[in-house]
Design a protein around this motif. Sequence first.
Motif, mmCIF file in Angstrom:
data_model
loop_
_atom_site.group_PDB
_atom_site.id
_atom_site.type_symbol
_atom_site.label_atom_id
_atom_site.label_comp_id
_atom_site.label_asym_id
_atom_site.label_seq_id
_atom_site.Cartn_x
_atom_site.Cartn_y
_atom_site.Cartn_z
ATOM 1 N N ARG A 64 5.924 4.623 -2.706
ATOM 2 C CA ARG A 64 5.215 3.953 -1.604
ATOM 3 C C ARG A 64 3.703 4.063 -1.775
ATOM 4 O O ARG A 64 2.973 3.109 -1.502
ATOM 5 C CB ARG A 64 5.635 4.562 -0.263
ATOM 6 C CG ARG A 64 7.025 4.166 0.202
ATOM 7 C CD ARG A 64 7.180 4.415 1.700
ATOM 8 N NE ARG A 64 6.865 5.792 2.061
ATOM 9 C CZ ARG A 64 7.737 6.792 2.116
ATOM 10 N NH1 ARG A 64 9.009 6.562 1.820
ATOM 11 N NH2 ARG A 64 7.364 8.015 2.471
ATOM 12 N N ARG A 81 5.106 -10.247 13.309
ATOM 13 C CA ARG A 81 4.813 -9.362 12.171
ATOM 14 C C ARG A 81 3.824 -10.026 11.217
ATOM 15 O O ARG A 81 2.925 -9.375 10.686
ATOM 16 C CB ARG A 81 6.107 -8.981 11.454
ATOM 17 C CG ARG A 81 6.937 -7.962 12.222
ATOM 18 C CD ARG A 81 7.982 -7.328 11.338
ATOM 19 N NE ARG A 81 9.030 -8.261 10.954
ATOM 20 C CZ ARG A 81 10.164 -8.432 11.637
ATOM 21 N NH1 ARG A 81 10.397 -7.751 12.735
ATOM 22 N NH2 ARG A 81 11.077 -9.288 11.214
ATOM 23 N N LEU A 124 4.126 -6.690 -3.558
ATOM 24 C CA LEU A 124 4.266 -7.803 -2.619
ATOM 25 C C LEU A 124 5.666 -7.845 -2.022
ATOM 26 O O LEU A 124 5.845 -8.179 -0.845
ATOM 27 C CB LEU A 124 3.945 -9.122 -3.324
ATOM 28 C CG LEU A 124 2.480 -9.304 -3.757
ATOM 29 C CD1 LEU A 124 2.328 -10.559 -4.600
ATOM 30 C CD2 LEU A 124 1.569 -9.376 -2.540
ATOM 31 N N ALA A 145 1.284 0.844 -2.147
ATOM 32 C CA ALA A 145 0.209 0.649 -1.157
ATOM 33 C C ALA A 145 -1.150 0.569 -1.851
ATOM 34 O O ALA A 145 -2.000 -0.264 -1.492
ATOM 35 C CB ALA A 145 0.226 1.789 -0.141
ATOM 36 N N GLU A 159 -6.961 -6.239 4.485
ATOM 37 C CA GLU A 159 -6.237 -6.163 3.213
ATOM 38 C C GLU A 159 -5.406 -7.414 2.964
ATOM 39 O O GLU A 159 -5.389 -7.953 1.861
ATOM 40 C CB GLU A 159 -5.324 -4.932 3.245
ATOM 41 C CG GLU A 159 -4.458 -4.756 2.005
ATOM 42 C CD GLU A 159 -3.599 -3.512 2.113
ATOM 43 O OE1 GLU A 159 -2.429 -3.584 1.736
ATOM 44 O OE2 GLU A 159 -4.109 -2.475 2.586
ATOM 45 N N TYR A 160 -4.740 -7.909 4.000
ATOM 46 C CA TYR A 160 -3.882 -9.069 3.822
ATOM 47 C C TYR A 160 -4.682 -10.364 3.790
ATOM 48 O O TYR A 160 -4.242 -11.356 3.196
ATOM 49 C CB TYR A 160 -2.792 -9.071 4.909
ATOM 50 C CG TYR A 160 -1.928 -7.849 4.781
ATOM 51 C CD1 TYR A 160 -0.945 -7.775 3.798
ATOM 52 C CD2 TYR A 160 -2.147 -6.735 5.573
ATOM 53 C CE1 TYR A 160 -0.192 -6.636 3.635
ATOM 54 C CE2 TYR A 160 -1.387 -5.579 5.419
ATOM 55 C CZ TYR A 160 -0.408 -5.545 4.438
ATOM 56 O OH TYR A 160 0.338 -4.401 4.260
ATOM 57 N N LEU A 170 -1.548 -2.861 -3.449
ATOM 58 C CA LEU A 170 -1.907 -3.899 -2.489
ATOM 59 C C LEU A 170 -3.394 -3.856 -2.162
ATOM 60 O O LEU A 170 -4.060 -4.889 -2.092
ATOM 61 C CB LEU A 170 -1.079 -3.740 -1.211
ATOM 62 C CG LEU A 170 0.409 -4.074 -1.324
ATOM 63 C CD1 LEU A 170 1.138 -3.688 -0.042
ATOM 64 C CD2 LEU A 170 0.616 -5.552 -1.632
ATOM 65 N N ARG A 201 0.039 -8.519 10.405
ATOM 66 C CA ARG A 201 -0.434 -8.245 9.042
ATOM 67 C C ARG A 201 -1.644 -9.106 8.706
ATOM 68 O O ARG A 201 -2.602 -8.644 8.083
ATOM 69 C CB ARG A 201 0.687 -8.495 8.038
ATOM 70 C CG ARG A 201 1.815 -7.470 8.105
ATOM 71 C CD ARG A 201 2.788 -7.672 6.969
ATOM 72 N NE ARG A 201 3.891 -6.730 7.029
ATOM 73 C CZ ARG A 201 3.823 -5.468 6.607
ATOM 74 N NH1 ARG A 201 2.696 -5.008 6.116
ATOM 75 N NH2 ARG A 201 4.867 -4.660 6.680
ATOM 76 N N ASP A 232 9.473 -5.913 4.724
ATOM 77 C CA ASP A 232 9.203 -5.491 6.100
ATOM 78 C C ASP A 232 8.967 -6.684 7.015
ATOM 79 O O ASP A 232 9.438 -6.726 8.148
ATOM 80 C CB ASP A 232 7.976 -4.575 6.142
ATOM 81 C CG ASP A 232 8.231 -3.240 5.461
ATOM 82 O OD1 ASP A 232 9.409 -2.867 5.336
ATOM 83 O OD2 ASP A 232 7.252 -2.593 5.055
ATOM 84 N N THR A 233 8.237 -7.661 6.512
ATOM 85 C CA THR A 233 7.856 -8.795 7.346
ATOM 86 C C THR A 233 9.045 -9.656 7.730
ATOM 87 O O THR A 233 9.155 -10.116 8.871
ATOM 88 C CB THR A 233 6.811 -9.665 6.618
ATOM 89 O OG1 THR A 233 5.683 -8.855 6.293
ATOM 90 C CG2 THR A 233 6.361 -10.830 7.495
ATOM 91 N N SER A 264 7.434 -5.329 -1.310
ATOM 92 C CA SER A 264 7.549 -4.279 -0.299
ATOM 93 C C SER A 264 7.071 -4.758 1.068
ATOM 94 O O SER A 264 7.670 -4.409 2.092
ATOM 95 C CB SER A 264 6.759 -3.035 -0.733
ATOM 96 O OG SER A 264 5.360 -3.266 -0.693
ATOM 97 N N ILE A 265 5.989 -5.551 1.101
ATOM 98 C CA ILE A 265 5.527 -6.030 2.411
ATOM 99 C C ILE A 265 6.373 -7.207 2.889
ATOM 100 O O ILE A 265 6.597 -7.364 4.091
ATOM 101 C CB ILE A 265 4.035 -6.404 2.400
ATOM 102 C CG1 ILE A 265 3.725 -7.479 1.364
ATOM 103 C CG2 ILE A 265 3.169 -5.195 2.199
ATOM 104 C CD1 ILE A 265 2.308 -8.016 1.479
#
Length: 204
Positions: free
Chosen positions: A21, A96, A70, A25, A105-106, A28, A100, A76-77, A72-73
């Motif tokens: 993780r 969500r 990518l 992170a 960052e996004y 990203l 984000r 979640d989304t 990983s996010i």
Amino acid sequence: MVQAKRKAKSEPLVRGEAVVRGVLAATLREVARAGYHGLRIEDVAALAGVNKTTVYRRWPTKQELVRDALLSIASDTFAVADSGSLREDLLAIARRIAARGAQAEYQGLFRLFVVEGDDPELAAIVRSLRANFEAVPRAVLEAAERRGEIAPGVDANLLFDVLGAALNRRLFFDRAPVDDAWLQRLVDLLLHGALARGPARAAG
């Protein structure tokens, strides 16, 4: 002894979910800052607090590393709890995305795809992500269809594409606030359309 060595080699080279993780992170953050071409594994490793060989052992190429970050996010989304209502499922996903998208960052990641989106490696990552998650909208709409909420044959991918495009426009181009009232209006427009109901529509 030989067997023990072989067994050790077959074990995952990056141990610990926390390490994975942390690396994802860090990836990203770095790719949002430096872009895909400017991303360096050494910088990711330093930010994550691990040796660069730790990163290379699990992700031999930059493309694999960025793809997993990518992914990983996206996981979640687009995770859906199946609330029992198509409207609530769409709102949960939209909320969500909006949460984000409000983070710097996004916003950097969005600029990355705008500026470097024609890069063959980055385009391949996008295709891979889409292939991984194309089942999500289909599952959401199939559940809604079973509940009798929508007519058969609705294009799930198109519905989610329009939802995402409207959110991206609002977040990244208009830079306008995305509050819950706006999200509800967007979802209701997608679900109910803009045409009048009743006799006037029938006559048309």
